[in-house]
Design an enzyme around this catalytic site. Sequence first.
Site: not given
Ligand SMILES: Cc1cc2nc3c(=O)[nH]c(=O)nc-3n(C[C@H](O)[C@H](O)[C@H](O)COP(=O)(O)OP(=O)(O)OC[C@H]3O[C@@H](n4cnc5c(N)ncnc54)[C@H](O)[C@@H]3O)c2cc1C
Lengths: 379, 254
Positions: A240, A336, A363
């Site tokens: 939040d 663009q 986040e």
């Molecule tokens: C540069 C960077 C910094 C980050 N920093 C941190 C950090 O400091 N601490 C931390 O804990 N994490 C961090 N993250 C992790 C980040 O929060 C996650 O990447 C994010 O929450 C998405 O998880 P995922 O990448 O596993 O994607 P997934 O959860 O696998 O999602 C893949 C796709 O499916 C979609 N999706 C998944 N579930 C659903 C659903 N139920 N309904 C509809 N669509 C869905 C998602 O929206 C996405 O489009 C970071 C990520 C990056 C890339």
Amino acid sequence: MDFKLTEEQELIRKNMREFAEKHVDPIAVEIDEESRHPAELFKKLADNDWMGMPIPVEYGGAGSDYLTHIIAVEELSRSCASTGFTVSIHVGIAEMLILLFGNEDQKKKYLTPLAKGQNLGAFVLTEPGAGTDIMAATTTAVLDGNDYVVNGAKTFTSNGPTGGTYLVFAWTDKAAGRKGMSAFIIPRETPGMKAGEHFKKMGLRSSQTSEILFKDCRVPKENLLGKPGDGMAMAMAGFDNGRIGIAAQSLGILQAALDESIRYAKQRVQFGQPIARQQAISWMIANMATDLAAARFLTYNAAWLKDQKQPFSKEASMAKLFASEKAMEHTIKAVQIQGGYGYCKGAKVERLMRDAKITEIYEGTSEAQRMVISGNVLR
Amino acid sequence: MPTIITCFKWVVDESYIRQGTAGELDFSVVDYRISDYDRNAIEEAMRLKAIYGGEVLALTAGVPEATKSIKDALSRGPDRAFFAVDPSFGGLEPAQTAALLAAVVKAHITPYDLILCGEGSGDLYAQQVGPRLAEHLGIPSISFVQKVDIQEGKVIAERRVEEGIEVVAATLPALVTVLPDINVPRIPGVKDTLMASKKPVLSLKKEDLPPIPEPYLQTLEMKTAKLSRACEKFGSDDAEINRFLNALRKKAAI
Ligand SMILES: Cc1cc2nc3c(=O)[nH]c(=O)nc-3n(C[C@H](O)[C@H](O)[C@H](O)COP(=O)(O)OP(=O)(O)OC[C@H]3O[C@@H](n4cnc5c(N)ncnc54)[C@H](O)[C@@H]3O)c2cc1C
């Protein structure tokens, strides 16, 4: 209804702008290209109290409200979205969680050095198999005498390679479901915790992201944040607060895209006149300015609600969703507007477009924000 | 321990001035800031205070809306501020400003040791307020100063003059106007800005001050300067390049 910022907020915005022009702009291209963490810059940010603005003075902060911190993140991100984000997750999640849920000893021992900018905070939640679906996490913390023993693998930890204080989420009672996760404050030197190499990324390149591995990592009981089982609720509270920061980061990117677009469109001549005279271009800029204004109201409103101690979870998600998607949409337009020049390294809009993408992912992805918002409005 | 007065002006931040369609200047969205060289004056006062102790007092004259200027100044370190304030104190001429500041100093800040001003303001750059203020107060005035120190009741100042550098001394109290290379002004910390409003400010209304002189000048109009451009096009073959070179030679550009 009063939309006016205080004189202090206006002055702090200007001071941050001056700081960013002096200390951030000159290195922004280099730290992006080299994917380098500018430790020297964070020392300067700390000297000006930017690393703990909304933290009370007795815990090493500057004692501002949250909105003022948000304005600073926006202004900093206008010069460098990576730096703005590092400040945002450090303050908005790591510090805020200890402030909200830590006991007096933890605030003295961990929050105070963080707020003074003596080390960076990290939020360690995501795992290789648990992104949006946090419940799929597998990292565990088992009580053994006076210590919890942590085992598991985390990934995508921002400030992972460069952090000093890690807030780590692990199951203490997996069977208890949402009430079975707990959070721990783990300092960098702790044996059994290891940060990996930082990832090479499309954008947000100077922010350091890595895996964090735990192998029989012993964490003293007193490093438990809040009560056992409160981890999930605390992670949500962290989001939040943090999401308003990501919205602010998006505002900074949007403002920079608008500044760049206006500058370029007025100066680039094709068909005998500046391209700004073409309606196709000027309308892109009109849309950009309008969405920026709307995103700013959503973002400041969410921060203001927090400062008024009113519920702001839905508003934080709305601000993050709208500002991040508009940042992505309009940085594409900004490239663009600059045509081939905008597509080349050295054009600021090229970096803005790459940096904008992450705001729709971390986040909570845009999809995750829509889940939060729909869950709220369909209640 | 010295009492140092540092004077500052709240000027329009030029980056906010827009040009209207008819070439007129549009001030409708402008913001203000402490004039650049005055920031150097404040910083220099703080530098001297860090060495010799004492007290730094910020002094300005302006309109009631300029309260932000006081907070800005105090966030840069001064202990207290003096504010000559009236709706008619906008767009003052140097002679009027100097008269106002002198009245405040005489009535409220005497005795003092050193007055620091910027060499000129960011808007008018008339370079008059400092010397005129010194004249009102009957104290020595040293301009174009790039280095300053206090020693045994004297101010020692390095002046940058056309032929080189001149080092002068004057008995305190004295007034010094500073150049921008004297120091690098700080960017105030967040805490400094938030604490600024807790520092004492003495506001002096028009009625509390002696009358100031009428302005000597009247601004009738302000418009943008137009640059006339030749807009001549040249090709890229040898003959055209020669024509281009000749055109530059004719204008004595090369
Ligand atoms: C540069 C960077 C910094 C980050 N920093 C941190 C950090 O400091 N601490 C931390 O804990 N994490 C961090 N993250 C992790 C980040 O929060 C996650 O990447 C994010 O929450 C998405 O998880 P995922 O990448 O596993 O994607 P997934 O959860 O696998 O999602 C893949 C796709 O499916 C979609 N999706 C998944 N579930 C659903 C659903 N139920 N309904 C509809 N669509 C869905 C998602 O929206 C996405 O489009 C970071 C990520 C990056 C890339």
